[in-house]
Write a protein that holds these residues in place. Structure first.
Motif, PDB file in Angstrom:
ATOM      1  N   ASP A 189       0.729   5.551  -0.772  1.00  8.07           N
ATOM      2  CA  ASP A 189       0.071   6.482  -0.676  1.00  8.07           C
ATOM      3  C   ASP A 189      -1.523   6.261  -0.860  1.00  8.07           C
ATOM      4  O   ASP A 189      -2.222   6.681  -1.813  1.00  8.07           O
ATOM      5  N   ASP A 190      -1.856   5.517   0.104  1.00  4.74           N
ATOM      6  CA  ASP A 190      -3.260   4.779   0.226  1.00  4.74           C
ATOM      7  C   ASP A 190      -3.781   4.099  -1.044  1.00  4.74           C
ATOM      8  O   ASP A 190      -4.847   3.387  -1.399  1.00  4.74           O
ATOM      9  N   THR A 213       0.964  -0.826  -0.296  1.00  7.11           N
ATOM     10  CA  THR A 213       0.227   0.268   0.410  1.00  7.11           C
ATOM     11  C   THR A 213       0.759   1.431   0.119  1.00  7.11           C
ATOM     12  O   THR A 213       2.018   1.398   0.581  1.00  7.11           O
TER      13      THR A 213
END
Length: 154
Positions: free
Chosen positions: A125-126, A123
């Protein structure tokens, strides 16, 4: 901190990654020759730099439905063991360093994608990035099938 460069690409809305060392090139349009008696995901073959290269629809291979060809569609040409293979993807987006510390083992199922096809997930940056295991995408039986097709064409 150990990081590896990956090529990121999209299938449907999902982002995937392949280690940059496995990528031979990224191509736009390719002319394909259809080949009878091959799996559904096998779109055909093309000659690249003097090498007969099977082209597969990666969406179809991962059971995500067939690819829709757009201006964004790219063929990632990859080296799997001793074979050059083209994988049709919706879009190649960027080259990104993925720190190994961020890579987790893949859950059994991510959406509709079996963990056998994945080296892991990260994961950043989201965004959930699925790291593909190319050796699993082209499994042994299919490799033999592709090899036979290639031999017939030589």
């Amino acid at each position: 901190m150990e990081t590896d460069k990956h090529i990121l690409f999209k299938l449907k809305e999902q982002t995937f990654a392949v280690h940059v060392q496995q990528i031979v090139s990224i191509e736009r349009e390719l002319s394909l020759t259809k080949v009878p008696r091959t799996p559904d995901f096998m779109m055909g073959v093309t000659e690249m730099r003097g090498i007969m290269t099977p082209i597969i629809d990666l969406r179809e291979r991962l059971n995500l439905g067939g690819v829709e060809i757009t201006d964004q569609t790219r063929t990632l040409v990859v080296q799997v063991d001793d074979m050059q293979i083209g994988m049709l993807v919706d879009q190649a987006t960027e080259v990104k360093d993925i720190p190994s510390s961020l890579i987790k083992s893949a859950p059994k199922l991510v959406g509709e994608i079996k963990d056998t096809f994945l080296l892991g997930v990260a994961t950043i940056d989201d965004e959930l990035i699925l790291l593909l295991d190319l050796e699993q995408i082209i499994q042994f039986t299919e490799k033999n099938q592709l090899q036979e097709v290639m031999n017939e064409l030589d």
